[in-house]
Scaffold this motif. Sequence first.
Motif, PDB file in Angstrom:
ATOM      1  N   ASP A  53     112.423  22.228  33.481  1.00  0.00           N
ATOM      2  CA  ASP A  53     111.632  22.328  32.132  1.00  0.00           C
ATOM      3  C   ASP A  53     111.457  20.661  31.528  1.00  0.00           C
ATOM      4  N   TYR A  82     107.708  28.265  32.760  1.00  0.00           N
ATOM      5  CA  TYR A  82     108.677  28.956  32.333  1.00  0.00           C
ATOM      6  C   TYR A  82     108.368  29.830  31.266  1.00  0.00           C
ATOM      7  N   ALA A  85     107.081  23.356  33.808  1.00  0.00           N
ATOM      8  CA  ALA A  85     107.958  22.611  35.029  1.00  0.00           C
ATOM      9  C   ALA A  85     107.479  21.400  35.437  1.00  0.00           C
TER      10      ALA A  85
END
Length: 158
Positions: free
Chosen positions: A115, A140, A150
């Motif tokens: 992330d 995500y 990501a």
Amino acid sequence: MKIWMAPAGLHVEPAQVGDEKSLAALHAEGFFRGWTTADFQSYLRSAETPIYVACDAKRKIAGFSMLRIADDECELMTIVINKKFKGKRLSTALMQAMIEDLMMSPVTKMFLEVDEDNQPARKLYDRFGFAQIGERRGYYPRPDGKTATALVMKADLG
């Protein structure tokens, strides 16, 4: 059995069949959509998805990491640390154990997704020589219904 030293009186070792409930519970604490006990039962039975646990002498698991191996490449699927052990360098110990173990295999490249907002993880991966090679927008899911990007990263292992 392989064992690597870790901080906080813990060590790293390969996960065992029977760890699936602990792994699923810990993963659910760390991620919005945690993997199930059945998922971990399958992963533990596959040579392509080695799992490394940071645990004490009684095998109380404080964190774990999991790879997916395919030929000379692998993907770091996850690293999860129990909240009580955050900041104690367990992620570093897990990364060191995985990479040391991979050095005895044909694997030469490791990939991962992280992330973009996860600064502690990004710093960890930077220390291990990972470089960003791409990104996946909306990858995500978040509890508020929004999504996060990501970053796709790669490291050469040998």
